[in-house]
Design a protein around this motif. Structure first.
Motif, PDB file in Angstrom:
ATOM      1  N   ASP A  58       0.863  -1.189   0.000  1.00  9.80           N
ATOM      2  CA  ASP A  58       0.000   0.000   0.000  1.00  9.80           C
ATOM      3  C   ASP A  58       0.895   1.233   0.000  1.00  9.80           C
ATOM      4  O   ASP A  58       2.062   1.168   0.425  1.00  9.80           O
ATOM      5  N   ASN A  59       0.373   2.349  -0.483  1.00  7.83           N
ATOM      6  CA  ASN A  59       1.135   3.597  -0.432  1.00  7.83           C
ATOM      7  C   ASN A  59       0.201   4.789  -0.573  1.00  7.83           C
ATOM      8  O   ASN A  59      -0.891   4.672  -1.138  1.00  7.83           O
ATOM      9  N   ASP A  60       0.644   5.924  -0.039  1.00  5.12           N
ATOM     10  CA  ASP A  60      -0.080   7.189  -0.176  1.00  5.12           C
ATOM     11  C   ASP A  60       0.836   8.235  -0.802  1.00  5.12           C
ATOM     12  O   ASP A  60       0.651   9.440  -0.581  1.00  5.12           O
ATOM     13  N   ALA A  61       1.816   7.790  -1.568  1.00  5.26           N
ATOM     14  CA  ALA A  61       2.833   8.699  -2.093  1.00  5.26           C
ATOM     15  C   ALA A  61       2.356   9.414  -3.352  1.00  5.26           C
ATOM     16  O   ALA A  61       1.724   8.812  -4.224  1.00  5.26           O
ATOM     17  N   ASP A  62       2.681  10.696  -3.426  1.00  9.24           N
ATOM     18  CA  ASP A  62       2.380  11.481  -4.621  1.00  9.24           C
ATOM     19  C   ASP A  62       3.569  11.537  -5.576  1.00  9.24           C
ATOM     20  O   ASP A  62       3.387  11.719  -6.776  1.00  9.24           O
ATOM     21  N   PHE A  63       4.781  11.413  -5.040  1.00  5.44           N
ATOM     22  CA  PHE A  63       5.969  11.419  -5.891  1.00  5.44           C
ATOM     23  C   PHE A  63       7.165  10.893  -5.098  1.00  5.44           C
ATOM     24  O   PHE A  63       7.146  10.838  -3.862  1.00  5.44           O
ATOM     25  N   PRO A 102      24.149   6.491  -7.334  1.00  7.80           N
ATOM     26  CA  PRO A 102      23.274   5.492  -6.722  1.00  7.80           C
ATOM     27  C   PRO A 102      23.650   4.064  -7.063  1.00  7.80           C
ATOM     28  O   PRO A 102      24.047   3.746  -8.189  1.00  7.80           O
ATOM     29  N   ALA A 103      23.523   3.208  -6.065  1.00  7.45           N
ATOM     30  CA  ALA A 103      23.735   1.780  -6.267  1.00  7.45           C
ATOM     31  C   ALA A 103      22.632   1.220  -7.153  1.00  7.45           C
ATOM     32  O   ALA A 103      21.560   1.813  -7.305  1.00  7.45           O
ATOM     33  N   ARG A 104      22.898   0.071  -7.719  1.00  7.66           N
ATOM     34  CA  ARG A 104      21.908  -0.560  -8.595  1.00  7.66           C
ATOM     35  C   ARG A 104      20.601  -0.833  -7.851  1.00  7.66           C
ATOM     36  O   ARG A 104      19.514  -0.676  -8.408  1.00  7.66           O
ATOM     37  N   ALA A 105      20.700  -1.260  -6.603  1.00  9.66           N
ATOM     38  CA  ALA A 105      19.488  -1.558  -5.835  1.00  9.66           C
ATOM     39  C   ALA A 105      18.613  -0.319  -5.703  1.00  9.66           C
ATOM     40  O   ALA A 105      17.383  -0.398  -5.798  1.00  9.66           O
ATOM     41  N   THR A 106      19.244   0.831  -5.511  1.00  8.38           N
ATOM     42  CA  THR A 106      18.490   2.080  -5.383  1.00  8.38           C
ATOM     43  C   THR A 106      17.782   2.408  -6.686  1.00  8.38           C
ATOM     44  O   THR A 106      16.605   2.792  -6.699  1.00  8.38           O
ATOM     45  N   ARG A 107      18.496   2.286  -7.792  1.00  9.79           N
ATOM     46  CA  ARG A 107      17.897   2.588  -9.095  1.00  9.79           C
ATOM     47  C   ARG A 107      16.794   1.590  -9.437  1.00  9.79           C
ATOM     48  O   ARG A 107      15.768   1.954 -10.025  1.00  9.79           O
ATOM     49  N   ARG A 108      16.980   0.327  -9.053  1.00  6.60           N
ATOM     50  CA  ARG A 108      15.964  -0.684  -9.323  1.00  6.60           C
ATOM     51  C   ARG A 108      14.688  -0.398  -8.533  1.00  6.60           C
ATOM     52  O   ARG A 108      13.577  -0.479  -9.052  1.00  6.60           O
ATOM     53  N   LEU A 109      14.848  -0.047  -7.243  1.00  5.66           N
ATOM     54  CA  LEU A 109      13.675   0.265  -6.425  1.00  5.66           C
ATOM     55  C   LEU A 109      12.941   1.476  -6.977  1.00  5.66           C
ATOM     56  O   LEU A 109      11.702   1.489  -7.063  1.00  5.66           O
ATOM     57  N   THR A 110      13.699   2.498  -7.378  1.00  2.00           N
ATOM     58  CA  THR A 110      13.084   3.698  -7.935  1.00  2.00           C
ATOM     59  C   THR A 110      12.277   3.360  -9.186  1.00  2.00           C
ATOM     60  O   THR A 110      11.155   3.844  -9.370  1.00  2.00           O
ATOM     61  N   LYS A 111      12.831   2.518 -10.026  1.00  3.86           N
ATOM     62  CA  LYS A 111      12.121   2.124 -11.251  1.00  3.86           C
ATOM     63  C   LYS A 111      10.849   1.343 -10.909  1.00  3.86           C
ATOM     64  O   LYS A 111       9.791   1.571 -11.511  1.00  3.86           O
ATOM     65  N   ARG A 112      10.942   0.430  -9.960  1.00  5.24           N
ATOM     66  CA  ARG A 112       9.764  -0.344  -9.577  1.00  5.24           C
ATOM     67  C   ARG A 112       8.662   0.560  -9.025  1.00  5.24           C
ATOM     68  O   ARG A 112       7.478   0.362  -9.327  1.00  5.24           O
ATOM     69  N   LEU A 113       9.046   1.548  -8.205  1.00  2.00           N
ATOM     70  CA  LEU A 113       8.046   2.466  -7.658  1.00  2.00           C
ATOM     71  C   LEU A 113       7.314   3.208  -8.764  1.00  2.00           C
ATOM     72  O   LEU A 113       6.099   3.419  -8.707  1.00  2.00           O
ATOM     73  N   HIS A 114       8.080   3.596  -9.793  1.00  2.09           N
ATOM     74  CA  HIS A 114       7.457   4.301 -10.920  1.00  2.09           C
ATOM     75  C   HIS A 114       6.598   3.366 -11.760  1.00  2.09           C
ATOM     76  O   HIS A 114       5.430   3.653 -12.045  1.00  2.09           O
ATOM     77  N   ASP A 115       7.161   2.248 -12.173  1.00  7.18           N
ATOM     78  CA  ASP A 115       6.483   1.373 -13.130  1.00  7.18           C
ATOM     79  C   ASP A 115       5.310   0.629 -12.519  1.00  7.18           C
ATOM     80  O   ASP A 115       4.271   0.468 -13.166  1.00  7.18           O
ATOM     81  N   GLU A 116       5.459   0.147 -11.288  1.00 13.91           N
ATOM     82  CA  GLU A 116       4.425  -0.692 -10.688  1.00 13.91           C
ATOM     83  C   GLU A 116       3.373   0.102  -9.924  1.00 13.91           C
ATOM     84  O   GLU A 116       2.210  -0.306  -9.861  1.00 13.91           O
ATOM     85  N   LEU A 117       3.775   1.222  -9.331  1.00 13.24           N
ATOM     86  CA  LEU A 117       2.831   2.023  -8.537  1.00 13.24           C
ATOM     87  C   LEU A 117       2.465   3.338  -9.218  1.00 13.24           C
ATOM     88  O   LEU A 117       1.672   4.109  -8.692  1.00 13.24           O
ATOM     89  N   ASN A 118       3.051   3.598 -10.373  1.00 13.31           N
ATOM     90  CA  ASN A 118       2.759   4.807 -11.148  1.00 13.31           C
ATOM     91  C   ASN A 118       3.048   6.079 -10.347  1.00 13.31           C
ATOM     92  O   ASN A 118       2.285   7.053 -10.401  1.00 13.31           O
ATOM     93  N   ILE A 119       4.153   6.057  -9.584  1.00 12.75           N
ATOM     94  CA  ILE A 119       4.558   7.216  -8.788  1.00 12.75           C
ATOM     95  C   ILE A 119       5.617   7.993  -9.563  1.00 12.75           C
ATOM     96  O   ILE A 119       6.642   7.432  -9.943  1.00 12.75           O
ATOM     97  N   PRO A 120       5.400   9.291  -9.815  1.00  8.93           N
ATOM     98  CA  PRO A 120       6.405  10.089 -10.531  1.00  8.93           C
ATOM     99  C   PRO A 120       7.719  10.138  -9.748  1.00  8.93           C
ATOM    100  O   PRO A 120       7.726  10.128  -8.515  1.00  8.93           O
ATOM    101  N   VAL A 121       8.825  10.207 -10.486  1.00  6.97           N
ATOM    102  CA  VAL A 121      10.159  10.232  -9.880  1.00  6.97           C
ATOM    103  C   VAL A 121      10.839  11.551 -10.202  1.00  6.97           C
ATOM    104  O   VAL A 121      10.887  11.975 -11.369  1.00  6.97           O
ATOM    105  N   THR A 122      11.353  12.205  -9.161  1.00 12.17           N
ATOM    106  CA  THR A 122      12.125  13.433  -9.339  1.00 12.17           C
ATOM    107  C   THR A 122      13.493  13.235  -8.700  1.00 12.17           C
ATOM    108  O   THR A 122      13.639  12.452  -7.757  1.00 12.17           O
TER     109      THR A 122
END
Length: 370
Positions: free
Chosen positions: A193-198, A231-251
Protein backbone atom coordinates in the motif's frame (compact mmCIF):
# COMPACT_ATOMS: atom_id res chain seq x y z
CA UNK A 1 16.56 -8.22 -17.36
CA UNK A 2 15.20 -11.43 -18.78
CA UNK A 3 16.02 -14.38 -20.96
CA UNK A 4 14.31 -17.37 -22.47
CA UNK A 5 13.78 -20.28 -20.11
CA UNK A 6 13.60 -23.96 -20.91
CA UNK A 7 10.84 -24.56 -18.36
CA UNK A 8 8.01 -22.23 -17.35
CA UNK A 9 8.47 -23.39 -13.73
CA UNK A 10 12.23 -22.77 -13.72
CA UNK A 11 13.23 -20.68 -10.72
CA UNK A 12 15.42 -17.60 -10.91
CA UNK A 13 18.22 -19.56 -9.23
CA UNK A 14 17.86 -22.50 -11.63
CA UNK A 15 17.92 -20.18 -14.65
CA UNK A 16 21.02 -18.42 -13.37
CA UNK A 17 22.78 -21.75 -12.88
CA UNK A 18 21.73 -23.00 -16.31
CA UNK A 19 22.88 -19.85 -18.10
CA UNK A 20 26.27 -19.96 -16.38
CA UNK A 21 26.78 -23.65 -17.17
CA UNK A 22 25.83 -23.02 -20.81
CA UNK A 23 28.53 -20.32 -21.00
CA UNK A 24 31.17 -22.74 -19.76
CA UNK A 25 29.86 -25.48 -22.05
CA UNK A 26 30.16 -23.16 -25.06
CA UNK A 27 33.85 -22.55 -24.31
CA UNK A 28 34.37 -26.30 -23.92
CA UNK A 29 32.61 -27.02 -27.22
CA UNK A 30 34.90 -24.55 -29.00
CA UNK A 31 37.94 -26.31 -27.57
CA UNK A 32 36.53 -29.73 -28.39
CA UNK A 33 36.02 -28.65 -32.00
CA UNK A 34 39.66 -27.58 -32.23
CA UNK A 35 38.84 -23.88 -32.26
CA UNK A 36 40.50 -21.17 -30.23
CA UNK A 37 37.83 -20.30 -27.63
CA UNK A 38 36.56 -16.75 -27.55
CA UNK A 39 33.67 -14.64 -26.32
CA UNK A 40 32.21 -11.46 -27.81
CA UNK A 41 31.00 -8.51 -25.73
CA UNK A 42 29.58 -5.05 -26.47
CA UNK A 43 32.17 -2.28 -26.36
CA UNK A 44 31.42 -0.38 -23.15
CA UNK A 45 32.12 3.17 -24.25
CA UNK A 46 30.12 6.37 -24.66
CA UNK A 47 30.46 6.07 -28.44
CA UNK A 48 28.69 2.69 -28.34
CA UNK A 49 25.44 3.61 -26.62
CA UNK A 50 22.31 4.38 -28.57
CA UNK A 51 18.77 5.40 -27.75
CA UNK A 52 16.18 2.61 -27.64
CA UNK A 53 13.02 4.19 -29.05
CA UNK A 54 10.79 1.48 -27.58
CA UNK A 55 12.05 1.51 -23.99
CA UNK A 56 13.28 5.14 -23.97
CA UNK A 57 16.64 4.22 -22.43
CA UNK A 58 20.25 4.17 -23.61
CA UNK A 59 21.62 0.74 -24.50
CA UNK A 60 24.75 -0.69 -26.08
CA UNK A 61 25.10 -0.45 -29.85
CA UNK A 62 26.51 -2.98 -32.32
CA UNK A 63 30.21 -2.48 -31.68
CA UNK A 64 31.80 -5.48 -30.01
CA UNK A 65 35.16 -6.61 -28.74
CA UNK A 66 36.44 -10.16 -28.40
CA UNK A 67 38.14 -12.00 -25.57
CA UNK A 68 40.13 -14.75 -27.25
CA UNK A 69 42.60 -17.37 -26.05
CA UNK A 70 44.85 -16.61 -29.03
CA UNK A 71 47.02 -14.52 -26.67
CA UNK A 72 48.33 -15.13 -23.16
CA UNK A 73 46.39 -12.13 -21.87
CA UNK A 74 43.16 -13.31 -23.49
CA UNK A 75 43.64 -16.88 -22.30
CA UNK A 76 44.06 -15.65 -18.73
CA UNK A 77 40.80 -13.70 -18.95
CA UNK A 78 38.90 -16.77 -20.15
CA UNK A 79 40.53 -18.90 -17.44
CA UNK A 80 39.38 -16.44 -14.80
CA UNK A 81 35.88 -16.48 -16.31
CA UNK A 82 35.69 -20.28 -16.05
CA UNK A 83 36.87 -20.30 -12.45
CA UNK A 84 34.37 -17.58 -11.57
CA UNK A 85 31.54 -19.45 -13.28
CA UNK A 86 32.37 -22.55 -11.25
CA UNK A 87 32.36 -20.51 -8.04
CA UNK A 88 29.01 -18.87 -8.87
CA UNK A 89 27.34 -22.18 -9.80
CA UNK A 90 28.53 -23.74 -6.53
CA UNK A 91 27.35 -20.68 -4.59
CA UNK A 92 23.88 -20.93 -6.11
CA UNK A 93 23.76 -24.66 -5.46
CA UNK A 94 24.54 -24.08 -1.79
CA UNK A 95 22.10 -21.19 -1.45
CA UNK A 96 24.90 -18.88 -0.32
CA UNK A 97 25.83 -15.34 -1.29
CA UNK A 98 28.99 -13.23 -1.33
CA UNK A 99 30.09 -9.67 -1.94
CA UNK A 100 32.05 -8.37 -4.89
CA UNK A 101 34.91 -7.68 -2.48
CA UNK A 102 34.82 -11.25 -1.17
CA UNK A 103 35.05 -12.66 -4.70
CA UNK A 104 38.30 -10.79 -5.24
CA UNK A 105 39.81 -12.23 -2.06
CA UNK A 106 38.33 -15.70 -2.63
CA UNK A 107 40.30 -16.00 -5.86
CA UNK A 108 43.47 -16.03 -3.73
CA UNK A 109 42.51 -19.57 -2.70
CA UNK A 110 42.09 -20.90 -6.25
CA UNK A 111 44.63 -23.58 -7.08
CA UNK A 112 45.65 -22.01 -10.40
CA UNK A 113 47.46 -18.75 -9.71
CA UNK A 114 46.79 -17.60 -13.30
CA UNK A 115 43.07 -17.55 -12.42
CA UNK A 116 43.51 -15.19 -9.48
CA UNK A 117 42.48 -11.55 -9.88
CA UNK A 118 45.05 -8.78 -9.87
CA UNK A 119 42.65 -6.27 -8.28
CA UNK A 120 38.96 -5.81 -7.54
CA UNK A 121 38.33 -3.76 -10.68
CA UNK A 122 39.22 -6.86 -12.67
CA UNK A 123 36.82 -9.14 -10.77
CA UNK A 124 34.05 -6.51 -10.89
CA UNK A 125 34.42 -6.22 -14.66
CA UNK A 126 34.26 -9.97 -15.06
CA UNK A 127 30.97 -10.14 -13.16
CA UNK A 128 29.64 -7.44 -15.51
CA UNK A 129 30.84 -9.50 -18.49
CA UNK A 130 29.02 -12.57 -17.18
CA UNK A 131 25.83 -10.53 -16.72
CA UNK A 132 25.94 -9.48 -20.36
CA UNK A 133 26.80 -12.94 -21.68
CA UNK A 134 24.23 -14.80 -19.59
CA UNK A 135 21.47 -12.15 -19.54
CA UNK A 136 21.25 -12.70 -15.78
CA UNK A 137 21.82 -9.98 -13.19
CA UNK A 138 24.53 -10.29 -10.57
CA UNK A 139 21.84 -10.15 -7.90
CA UNK A 140 20.54 -13.44 -9.32
CA UNK A 141 24.10 -14.81 -9.10
CA UNK A 142 23.76 -13.97 -5.36
CA UNK A 143 26.54 -11.40 -5.69
CA UNK A 144 26.18 -8.40 -3.38
CA UNK A 145 27.96 -5.04 -3.38
CA UNK A 146 29.32 -3.70 -0.14
CA UNK A 147 26.54 -2.07 1.87
CA UNK A 148 25.33 1.03 0.08
CA UNK A 149 23.44 2.47 3.06
CA UNK A 150 20.80 4.00 0.77
CA UNK A 151 17.41 4.46 2.41
CA UNK A 152 13.79 5.33 1.74
CA UNK A 153 11.43 7.30 3.97
CA UNK A 154 7.77 7.90 3.27
CA UNK A 155 4.19 6.56 3.09
CA UNK A 156 4.90 3.09 1.69
CA UNK A 157 3.92 -0.30 3.17
CA UNK A 158 6.02 -3.24 2.02
CA UNK A 159 6.36 -6.95 2.69
CA UNK A 160 9.97 -8.01 3.08
CA UNK A 161 11.37 -11.55 2.75
CA UNK A 162 13.98 -12.34 5.41
CA UNK A 163 15.72 -15.46 6.67
CA UNK A 164 13.31 -15.34 9.60
CA UNK A 165 10.27 -15.21 7.34
CA UNK A 166 8.06 -12.41 6.03
CA UNK A 167 7.51 -9.10 7.78
CA UNK A 168 5.49 -6.00 6.96
CA UNK A 169 7.19 -2.62 7.26
CA UNK A 170 5.77 0.86 6.85
CA UNK A 171 8.62 3.06 5.62
CA UNK A 172 7.44 5.97 7.74
CA UNK A 173 5.69 4.58 10.80
CA UNK A 174 7.88 1.53 11.49
CA UNK A 175 11.32 3.07 11.01
CA UNK A 176 13.47 5.60 12.78
CA UNK A 177 14.71 8.90 11.41
CA UNK A 178 17.21 7.01 9.27
CA UNK A 179 14.44 5.41 7.19
CA UNK A 180 14.22 1.91 5.72
CA UNK A 181 17.48 0.59 4.30
CA UNK A 182 17.08 -0.56 0.71
CA UNK A 183 18.03 -4.24 0.37
CA UNK A 184 20.56 -5.53 -2.13
CA UNK A 185 17.82 -7.08 -4.25
CA UNK A 186 14.64 -4.94 -4.07
CA UNK A 187 12.83 -7.38 -6.34
CA UNK A 188 12.26 -9.44 -3.18
CA UNK A 189 10.03 -6.66 -1.81
CA UNK A 190 6.27 -6.66 -2.29
CA UNK A 191 4.45 -3.33 -2.36
CA UNK A 192 1.28 -3.58 -0.26
CA UNK A 193 0.00 0.00 0.00
CA UNK A 194 1.13 3.60 -0.43
CA UNK A 195 -0.08 7.19 -0.18
CA UNK A 196 2.83 8.70 -2.09
CA UNK A 197 2.38 11.48 -4.62
CA UNK A 198 5.97 11.42 -5.89
CA UNK A 199 9.47 10.09 -5.27
CA UNK A 200 12.16 12.63 -4.39
CA UNK A 201 15.56 11.02 -4.95
CA UNK A 202 18.17 13.07 -3.08
CA UNK A 203 21.92 13.03 -3.64
CA UNK A 204 23.36 13.98 -0.26
CA UNK A 205 22.78 12.68 3.25
CA UNK A 206 22.72 16.18 4.69
CA UNK A 207 19.86 17.23 2.44
CA UNK A 208 18.02 13.99 3.01
CA UNK A 209 18.22 14.57 6.79
CA UNK A 210 17.03 18.18 6.39
CA UNK A 211 13.95 17.05 4.45
CA UNK A 212 13.08 14.37 7.03
CA UNK A 213 13.68 16.70 10.00
CA UNK A 214 11.39 19.30 8.41
CA UNK A 215 8.70 16.67 7.82
CA UNK A 216 8.73 17.07 4.04
CA UNK A 217 7.77 13.42 3.51
CA UNK A 218 4.66 13.82 5.69
CA UNK A 219 3.54 17.22 4.47
CA UNK A 220 3.83 16.40 0.77
CA UNK A 221 3.30 12.60 0.75
CA UNK A 222 6.80 12.18 -0.63
CA UNK A 223 8.94 9.07 -0.77
CA UNK A 224 12.41 10.41 0.01
CA UNK A 225 15.08 8.13 -1.46
CA UNK A 226 18.66 8.80 -0.41
CA UNK A 227 20.85 8.17 -3.45
CA UNK A 228 24.03 8.41 -1.38
CA UNK A 229 26.03 9.93 -4.22
CA UNK A 230 26.22 7.81 -7.38
CA UNK A 231 23.27 5.49 -6.72
CA UNK A 232 23.73 1.78 -6.27
CA UNK A 233 21.91 -0.56 -8.59
CA UNK A 234 19.49 -1.56 -5.83
CA UNK A 235 18.49 2.08 -5.38
CA UNK A 236 17.90 2.59 -9.10
CA UNK A 237 15.96 -0.68 -9.32
CA UNK A 238 13.67 0.27 -6.43
CA UNK A 239 13.08 3.70 -7.93
CA UNK A 240 12.12 2.12 -11.25
CA UNK A 241 9.76 -0.34 -9.58
CA UNK A 242 8.05 2.47 -7.66
CA UNK A 243 7.46 4.30 -10.92
CA UNK A 244 6.48 1.37 -13.13
CA UNK A 245 4.43 -0.69 -10.69
CA UNK A 246 2.83 2.02 -8.54
CA UNK A 247 2.76 4.81 -11.15
CA UNK A 248 4.56 7.22 -8.79
CA UNK A 249 6.40 10.09 -10.53
CA UNK A 250 10.16 10.23 -9.88
CA UNK A 251 12.13 13.43 -9.34
CA UNK A 252 15.87 13.80 -8.71
CA UNK A 253 17.42 16.47 -6.50
CA UNK A 254 21.22 16.88 -6.63
CA UNK A 255 24.03 19.40 -6.29
CA UNK A 256 24.52 21.82 -9.19
CA UNK A 257 27.67 20.41 -10.77
CA UNK A 258 28.51 18.12 -13.72
CA UNK A 259 29.14 15.06 -11.54
CA UNK A 260 25.68 15.40 -10.00
CA UNK A 261 24.07 15.69 -13.42
CA UNK A 262 25.59 12.28 -14.15
CA UNK A 263 23.89 10.96 -11.02
CA UNK A 264 20.58 12.09 -12.48
CA UNK A 265 21.48 10.56 -15.85
CA UNK A 266 22.19 7.18 -14.27
CA UNK A 267 18.72 7.21 -12.68
CA UNK A 268 16.88 8.41 -15.78
CA UNK A 269 18.82 7.09 -18.77
CA UNK A 270 21.09 4.39 -17.42
CA UNK A 271 24.85 4.44 -17.02
CA UNK A 272 27.40 3.64 -19.70
CA UNK A 273 28.94 1.00 -17.45
CA UNK A 274 25.64 -0.86 -17.08
CA UNK A 275 23.85 -0.05 -20.32
CA UNK A 276 23.06 -3.77 -20.67
CA UNK A 277 20.72 -3.29 -17.67
CA UNK A 278 19.06 -0.02 -18.68
CA UNK A 279 15.64 -1.62 -19.19
CA UNK A 280 15.93 -3.09 -15.68
CA UNK A 281 17.38 -0.09 -13.83
CA UNK A 282 16.62 3.18 -15.64
CA UNK A 283 13.53 5.36 -15.18
CA UNK A 284 13.32 7.50 -18.36
CA UNK A 285 10.41 9.51 -16.97
CA UNK A 286 12.47 10.76 -13.98
CA UNK A 287 12.69 14.55 -13.90
CA UNK A 288 15.56 16.71 -12.68
CA UNK A 289 14.56 19.26 -10.03
CA UNK A 290 17.91 20.87 -9.35
CA UNK A 291 20.06 22.50 -8.24
CA UNK A 292 19.94 23.99 -11.77
CA UNK A 293 22.48 26.47 -13.12
CA UNK A 294 19.59 28.90 -13.56
CA UNK A 295 18.84 28.48 -9.83
CA UNK A 296 22.39 29.58 -9.06
CA UNK A 297 21.70 32.80 -10.95
CA UNK A 298 18.07 33.34 -9.85
CA UNK A 299 18.68 32.79 -6.13
CA UNK A 300 22.23 34.17 -6.13
CA UNK A 301 23.37 31.04 -4.30
CA UNK A 302 26.78 30.70 -2.65
CA UNK A 303 29.09 29.10 -5.20
CA UNK A 304 32.52 27.70 -5.93
CA UNK A 305 34.34 28.34 -9.21
CA UNK A 306 34.33 25.58 -11.80
CA UNK A 307 37.60 23.67 -11.83
CA UNK A 308 39.29 22.58 -15.04
CA UNK A 309 37.93 19.08 -14.39
CA UNK A 310 34.41 20.52 -14.00
CA UNK A 311 34.69 22.42 -17.29
CA UNK A 312 35.97 19.32 -19.09
CA UNK A 313 33.13 17.26 -17.62
CA UNK A 314 30.49 19.78 -18.71
CA UNK A 315 31.93 19.94 -22.22
CA UNK A 316 31.95 16.16 -22.32
CA UNK A 317 28.29 16.10 -21.29
CA UNK A 318 27.42 18.33 -24.23
CA UNK A 319 28.71 15.47 -26.42
CA UNK A 320 27.02 12.79 -24.32
CA UNK A 321 23.86 11.51 -26.06
CA UNK A 322 22.09 11.32 -22.70
CA UNK A 323 22.33 15.11 -22.35
CA UNK A 324 21.55 16.14 -25.91
CA UNK A 325 18.22 17.83 -25.18
CA UNK A 326 17.30 21.50 -25.35
CA UNK A 327 16.97 21.66 -21.57
CA UNK A 328 20.40 20.22 -20.77
CA UNK A 329 22.21 22.08 -23.52
CA UNK A 330 20.74 25.35 -22.22
CA UNK A 331 21.61 24.62 -18.58
CA UNK A 332 25.13 23.34 -19.26
CA UNK A 333 25.99 26.27 -21.52
CA UNK A 334 24.69 28.66 -18.85
CA UNK A 335 26.91 27.01 -16.26
CA UNK A 336 29.94 27.28 -18.51
CA UNK A 337 29.12 30.97 -19.02
CA UNK A 338 28.85 31.80 -15.31
CA UNK A 339 31.77 29.52 -14.39
CA UNK A 340 30.20 28.49 -11.08
CA UNK A 341 28.77 25.46 -9.29
CA UNK A 342 26.69 25.16 -6.12
CA UNK A 343 25.71 22.53 -3.56
CA UNK A 344 22.24 21.56 -2.33
CA UNK A 345 23.11 22.88 1.11
CA UNK A 346 23.75 26.34 -0.36
CA UNK A 347 19.97 26.84 -0.24
CA UNK A 348 20.38 27.12 3.54
CA UNK A 349 21.80 30.60 2.97
CA UNK A 350 18.12 31.63 3.00
CA UNK A 351 17.42 29.68 6.21
CA UNK A 352 17.05 26.02 7.19
CA UNK A 353 13.41 25.89 6.07
CA UNK A 354 13.88 27.54 2.68
CA UNK A 355 14.39 24.28 0.81
CA UNK A 356 11.18 22.70 2.16
CA UNK A 357 8.98 25.79 2.37
CA UNK A 358 10.00 27.60 -0.80
CA UNK A 359 12.46 26.00 -3.21
CA UNK A 360 11.06 22.47 -3.56
CA UNK A 361 7.35 23.45 -3.42
CA UNK A 362 7.94 26.05 -6.15
CA UNK A 363 9.90 23.64 -8.35
CA UNK A 364 7.42 20.80 -7.82
CA UNK A 365 4.51 23.12 -8.63
CA UNK A 366 6.24 24.29 -11.83
CA UNK A 367 6.69 20.65 -12.84
CA UNK A 368 3.05 19.78 -12.08
CA UNK A 369 3.62 17.51 -9.07
CA UNK A 370 1.98 19.81 -6.52
Amino acid sequence: MSSDTSDDTESVQQRAQRQLIELAADLYDQLDAGDIPEISLPTRTKSNIEYDEDDHVWVYGDRTSSRSANSIRGARKLLKAVYTIEFLVDQLEEGRSSTLRELYYLSESWDNKEAQFNDQDESNQLIEDLEILSNVTREDFHMRPEESGATIMGPLLIREQTRRGERKIHCQEDVGEGGYQIPNNPDTLEFLDNDADFVLAVETGGMRDRLVENGFDEEYNALIVHLKGQPARATRRLTKRLHDELNIPVTVFTDGDPWSYRIYASVAYGSIKSAHLSEYLATPEAKFIGVQPEDIVEYNLPTDPLSDADVNALESELEDPRFQTDYWEEQINLQLDIGKKSEQQSLASYGLDFVTETYLPERLSEMGYL
